[in-house]
Design an enzyme around this catalytic site. Sequence first.
Site, PDB file in Angstrom:
ATOM      1  N   CYS A   1       0.873  -1.175   0.000  1.00  0.00           N
ATOM      2  CA  CYS A   1       0.000   0.000   0.000  1.00  0.00           C
ATOM      3  C   CYS A   1       0.906   1.218   0.000  1.00  0.00           C
ATOM      4  O   CYS A   1       2.107   1.092  -0.286  1.00  0.00           O
ATOM      5  CB  CYS A   1      -1.002  -0.026   1.157  1.00  0.00           C
ATOM      6  SG  CYS A   1      -0.341   0.193   2.808  1.00  0.00           S
TER       7      CYS A   1
ATOM      8  N   HIS B   1      14.535 -14.139  11.728  1.00  0.00           N
ATOM      9  CA  HIS B   1      14.193 -14.097  13.158  1.00  0.00           C
ATOM     10  C   HIS B   1      12.698 -14.249  13.433  1.00  0.00           C
ATOM     11  O   HIS B   1      12.321 -14.748  14.482  1.00  0.00           O
ATOM     12  CB  HIS B   1      14.660 -12.768  13.775  1.00  0.00           C
ATOM     13  CG  HIS B   1      16.150 -12.655  13.863  1.00  0.00           C
ATOM     14  ND1 HIS B   1      16.780 -11.631  14.540  1.00  0.00           N
ATOM     15  CD2 HIS B   1      17.140 -13.423  13.358  1.00  0.00           C
ATOM     16  CE1 HIS B   1      18.093 -11.780  14.451  1.00  0.00           C
ATOM     17  NE2 HIS B   1      18.337 -12.858  13.724  1.00  0.00           N
TER      18      HIS B   1
HETATM   19  C1  RB5 Z   1      -4.035   5.332   0.724  1.00  0.00           C
HETATM   20  O1  RB5 Z   1      -4.093   6.669   0.392  1.00  0.00           O
HETATM   21  C2  RB5 Z   1      -3.065   5.096   1.867  1.00  0.00           C
HETATM   22  O2  RB5 Z   1      -3.598   5.573   3.050  1.00  0.00           O
HETATM   23  C3  RB5 Z   1      -2.742   3.635   1.980  1.00  0.00           C
HETATM   24  O3  RB5 Z   1      -2.176   3.188   0.791  1.00  0.00           O
HETATM   25  C4  RB5 Z   1      -1.765   3.236   3.063  1.00  0.00           C
HETATM   26  O4  RB5 Z   1      -0.627   4.027   3.056  1.00  0.00           O
HETATM   27  C5  RB5 Z   1      -2.319   3.065   4.409  1.00  0.00           C
HETATM   28  O5  RB5 Z   1      -1.657   2.621   5.359  1.00  0.00           O
END
Ligand code: RB5
Length: 146
Positions: free
Chosen positions: A68, A101
């Site tokens: 993400c 680990h």
């Molecule tokens: C999305 O904008 C962002 O919040 C997500 O990709 C991530 O970084 C959340 O932890």
Amino acid sequence: MSKKTIAIACDHGGFELKELLKAELLKKGFEPIDLGTNSTDSVDYPEYGQLMGATIAAGEAAFGVLICGSGIGISIAANRNPAVRAAVCHSGLTAKLARQHNNANVLALGARLIGVETALDCLEQFLTTDFEGGGRHQRRVDQLGH
Ligand code: RB5
């Protein structure tokens, strides 16, 4: 399940890196299971972290890769599933230690925080490093549950 099967999932912030890492997995002879998302359209990371958790818990893949924006939200979501030990990594060394680990079974990356070369280094270390097992590391991983 083949040892070469690896689940991969992301939110919109991780889509481009997910495509790149999926291609890298194929190049290395792995069989990626792509859990989405499949565009840069905004989605919610918990859904994809939870999908990863369900996939690992079902034994459909022994290992996974999550991406993400920061690696944080999607790894928190996946770690709610007791079958998952997801580690957010930002260098080859952190990925190596997560395997050695912590016996991490899911690599989490923040596409907005690390470059492509670092992501590839993390993936390589994650894929090629074994859990040291035995003694203190096994005991501590056992204490995590599951
Ligand atoms: C999305 O904008 C962002 O919040 C997500 O990709 C991530 O970084 C959340 O932890």
